[in-house]
Every structure is written in C-alpha cells, then in structure tokens.
Design a protein around this motif. Structure first.
Motif, PDB file in Angstrom:
ATOM      1  N   THR A 112      55.070  23.908  70.986  1.00  6.25           N
ATOM      2  CA  THR A 112      56.351  24.609  70.960  1.00  6.25           C
ATOM      3  C   THR A 112      56.345  25.774  71.952  1.00  6.25           C
ATOM      4  OG1 THR A 112      56.620  24.018  68.640  1.00  6.25           O
ATOM      5  CG2 THR A 112      58.026  25.766  69.464  1.00  6.25           C
ATOM      6  N   ALA A 113      55.258  26.527  71.989  1.00  2.69           N
ATOM      7  CA  ALA A 113      55.154  27.649  72.929  1.00  2.69           C
ATOM      8  C   ALA A 113      55.222  27.141  74.369  1.00  2.69           C
ATOM      9  CB  ALA A 113      53.862  28.417  72.695  1.00  2.69           C
ATOM     10  N   TRP A 114      54.534  26.047  74.654  1.00  2.00           N
ATOM     11  CA  TRP A 114      54.543  25.460  75.991  1.00  2.00           C
ATOM     12  C   TRP A 114      55.960  25.008  76.361  1.00  2.00           C
ATOM     13  CZ3 TRP A 114      54.778  20.067  77.517  1.00  2.00           C
ATOM     14  CH2 TRP A 114      54.418  19.835  78.857  1.00  2.00           C
ATOM     15  N   LEU A 115      56.629  24.361  75.419  1.00  3.70           N
ATOM     16  CA  LEU A 115      57.976  23.863  75.649  1.00  3.70           C
ATOM     17  C   LEU A 115      58.961  25.001  75.905  1.00  3.70           C
ATOM     18  CD1 LEU A 115      59.786  21.335  75.690  1.00  3.70           C
ATOM     19  CD2 LEU A 115      60.019  21.575  73.216  1.00  3.70           C
ATOM     20  N   TYR A 116      58.905  26.064  75.104  1.00  2.00           N
ATOM     21  CA  TYR A 116      59.815  27.196  75.296  1.00  2.00           C
ATOM     22  C   TYR A 116      59.470  28.001  76.546  1.00  2.00           C
ATOM     23  CZ  TYR A 116      62.544  26.526  71.109  1.00  2.00           C
ATOM     24  OH  TYR A 116      63.409  26.015  70.166  1.00  2.00           O
ATOM     25  N   ASP A 167      67.752  19.475  70.581  1.00  2.00           N
ATOM     26  CA  ASP A 167      68.778  20.333  69.971  1.00  2.00           C
ATOM     27  C   ASP A 167      68.375  21.805  69.917  1.00  2.00           C
ATOM     28  OD1 ASP A 167      70.684  18.351  69.734  1.00  2.00           O
ATOM     29  OD2 ASP A 167      70.156  17.867  67.661  1.00  2.00           O
ATOM     30  N   PRO A 168      67.180  22.141  69.417  1.00  2.00           N
ATOM     31  CA  PRO A 168      66.825  23.573  69.432  1.00  2.00           C
ATOM     32  C   PRO A 168      66.675  24.124  70.848  1.00  2.00           C
ATOM     33  CG  PRO A 168      65.047  22.258  68.455  1.00  2.00           C
ATOM     34  CD  PRO A 168      66.195  21.348  68.673  1.00  2.00           C
ATOM     35  N   ILE A 169      66.199  23.311  71.780  1.00  2.00           N
ATOM     36  CA  ILE A 169      66.082  23.760  73.162  1.00  2.00           C
ATOM     37  C   ILE A 169      67.474  23.986  73.751  1.00  2.00           C
ATOM     38  CG2 ILE A 169      65.395  23.037  75.494  1.00  2.00           C
ATOM     39  CD1 ILE A 169      63.046  24.001  73.829  1.00  2.00           C
ATOM     40  N   ALA A 220      55.618  35.414  69.563  1.00  2.00           N
ATOM     41  CA  ALA A 220      54.445  35.953  70.262  1.00  2.00           C
ATOM     42  C   ALA A 220      53.716  34.855  71.034  1.00  2.00           C
ATOM     43  CB  ALA A 220      53.510  36.628  69.265  1.00  2.00           C
ATOM     44  N   LYS A 221      53.581  33.694  70.430  1.00  2.00           N
ATOM     45  CA  LYS A 221      52.938  32.570  71.115  1.00  2.00           C
ATOM     46  C   LYS A 221      53.747  32.129  72.326  1.00  2.00           C
ATOM     47  CE  LYS A 221      49.285  31.042  68.852  1.00  2.00           C
ATOM     48  NZ  LYS A 221      47.990  30.882  69.458  1.00  2.00           N
ATOM     49  N   ILE A 222      55.058  32.084  72.171  1.00  2.00           N
ATOM     50  CA  ILE A 222      55.923  31.605  73.245  1.00  2.00           C
ATOM     51  C   ILE A 222      55.908  32.545  74.439  1.00  2.00           C
ATOM     52  CG2 ILE A 222      58.355  31.203  73.874  1.00  2.00           C
ATOM     53  CD1 ILE A 222      58.659  30.044  70.979  1.00  2.00           C
ATOM     54  N   ILE A 223      56.016  33.851  74.178  1.00  2.00           N
ATOM     55  CA  ILE A 223      56.094  34.792  75.303  1.00  2.00           C
ATOM     56  C   ILE A 223      54.730  35.375  75.667  1.00  2.00           C
ATOM     57  CG2 ILE A 223      58.494  35.352  74.786  1.00  2.00           C
ATOM     58  CD1 ILE A 223      57.542  38.114  73.833  1.00  2.00           C
ATOM     59  N   LYS A 224      53.692  34.888  74.984  1.00  2.00           N
ATOM     60  CA  LYS A 224      52.315  35.290  75.283  1.00  2.00           C
ATOM     61  C   LYS A 224      52.101  36.796  75.155  1.00  2.00           C
ATOM     62  CE  LYS A 224      51.461  31.350  78.317  1.00  2.00           C
ATOM     63  NZ  LYS A 224      52.614  30.587  77.991  1.00  2.00           N
ATOM     64  N   ARG A 225      52.578  37.320  74.045  1.00  2.00           N
ATOM     65  CA  ARG A 225      52.398  38.726  73.724  1.00  2.00           C
ATOM     66  C   ARG A 225      51.906  38.814  72.280  1.00  2.00           C
ATOM     67  NH1 ARG A 225      55.743  42.265  77.030  1.00  2.00           N
ATOM     68  NH2 ARG A 225      54.737  43.928  75.870  1.00  2.00           N
ATOM     69  N   ARG A 226      51.433  39.965  71.869  1.00  2.00           N
ATOM     70  CA  ARG A 226      51.013  40.170  70.486  1.00  2.00           C
ATOM     71  C   ARG A 226      52.241  40.353  69.603  1.00  2.00           C
ATOM     72  NH1 ARG A 226      45.565  43.757  70.601  1.00  2.00           N
ATOM     73  NH2 ARG A 226      44.570  42.554  72.240  1.00  2.00           N
TER      74      ARG A 226
END
Length: 194
Positions: free
Chosen positions: A74-78, A31-33, A151-157
């Motif tokens: 979650t970061a990997w999934l997004y 659902d969130p995806i 930040a975790k999802i897009i690999k930025r600070r």
C-alpha cells in the motif's frame, strides 16, 4: 485494504508478467487510489487518467517490488500515486477549480449556495498547504488512513505525521477563519487586547 485476495500470490503472479494479476490489483485498489487522486486534484477526469498512469507504472515496476506485508505494498502504491499526482499538478500549473458535482444532501435544508461556498473555501485553503501537508490531510481525512499507514506511505515517523497534520489543521483554521495572524501555540492562552 482488500481482504478477499491473496496479495502475496497476486503480486508474485504480476512479477511473473501475468496481466491477470495486475487486473486483480487494479480491481482491488483502483477505487481508493482514484479517491486519493480526486482529493488531491479536484478533477474527476484527471483522477481517472492518473489511475491509469499509476497502474501502468505498477505494471512496469512490480518486478522490483519486494513484498513484506500488505502495508508495504500500500505504501509503495500510494508513493507511486503521489508522484503521478505531483507530476500532473506540475504539468497543469494552474489553479485547480473544485467541480460542483459534490455529493450534497439537498434534502437536509442546508443552503446550497453556502454549502458550495464552504467546499470551495476548504478546497482553496487545502491548496495553500505545503504538498506534504496536503498529502497527510488527504490520506487522513479523505481516505481515513491511520497515522501508522500514512507514516509508511510518506516515509516519515508517526510523530512527524501527527505534527504535519497539526500544523496543517492550524493553517486551515487561520485560512478559513480569515484571521491572517498565526494561531496561538497549543499551551499558550489567547490574549485579546482592547
């Protein structure tokens, strides 16, 4: 996200090739995806198709995933979701139209035509942002994720995420106000000429 599953155990079972484990992940995260895909694509059918493709990719790649905590999953999934959405947008290469099946409260007395026009204007303005800004706006305002999670999802600070959001919101303001000039810097007063 979901609190009622033992995520490390479910991931371990999925890595062992147990399809029931991927079904549990699908039930917990689909659902969130789907909302994320819909917010980026503006097409519910395309969002459903993307969710199927995302979980197929999860099934194929889960053995290489290293679980550290829920946020890492979650970061990997997004990240997978973003790649699928970007691929879908490239395939379609056309202007995405906002469907008119928005959740609109018809009892509030608002002018329906104005509401639809406002939604279309916002949708078209978001489409003019950079892909990274679109992703930040979608994750922040459509899914309610924190700066840390984004930040975790897009690999930025986190600071970079905040800056992306700030620039995106300024750009949206310019696009929606009809003012084609750049917005004033945060600490500079606006000078009006007569």
């Amino acid at each position: 996200m979901p609190e009622d599953i033992d995520l490390p155990a479910v991931i371990a079972h999925a890595q062992q090739g147990k399809p029931d484990a991927v079904e549990v992940l699908y039930t917990a995260y689909a659902d969130p995806i789907r909302r994320y895909c819909y917010a980026r694509l503006g097409d519910i059918e395309a969002a459903h198709d993307c969710v199927q493709e995302i979980f197929l990719k999860v099934w194929k790649a889960i053995t290489s995933f290293v679980y550290r905590d829920e946020l890492s999953f979650t970061a990997w999934l997004y990240t997978i979701a973003n790649h699928v959405v970007v691929s879908d947008l490239r395939r379609r290469r056309k202007l995405v139209q906002l469907p008119l099946d928005l959740e609109i409260d018809l009892t509030s007395g608002h002018d329906l035509a104005r509401t639809i026009t406002d939604h279309l204007a916002l949708w078209n303005a978001i489409r003019q942002l950079t892909p990274e800004q679109q992703q930040v706006i979608t994750l922040r305002y459509f899914l309610g994720l924190s700066f840390f999670e984004i930040a975790k999802i897009i690999k930025r600070r986190e600071g970079a995420v905040k800056a992306l959001q700030h620039r995106a919101l300024n750009r949206l303001h310019v696009l929606l106000s009809g003012d084609r000039r750049d917005p004033p810097a945060d600490n500079q007063p606006t000078v009006m000429s007569l």
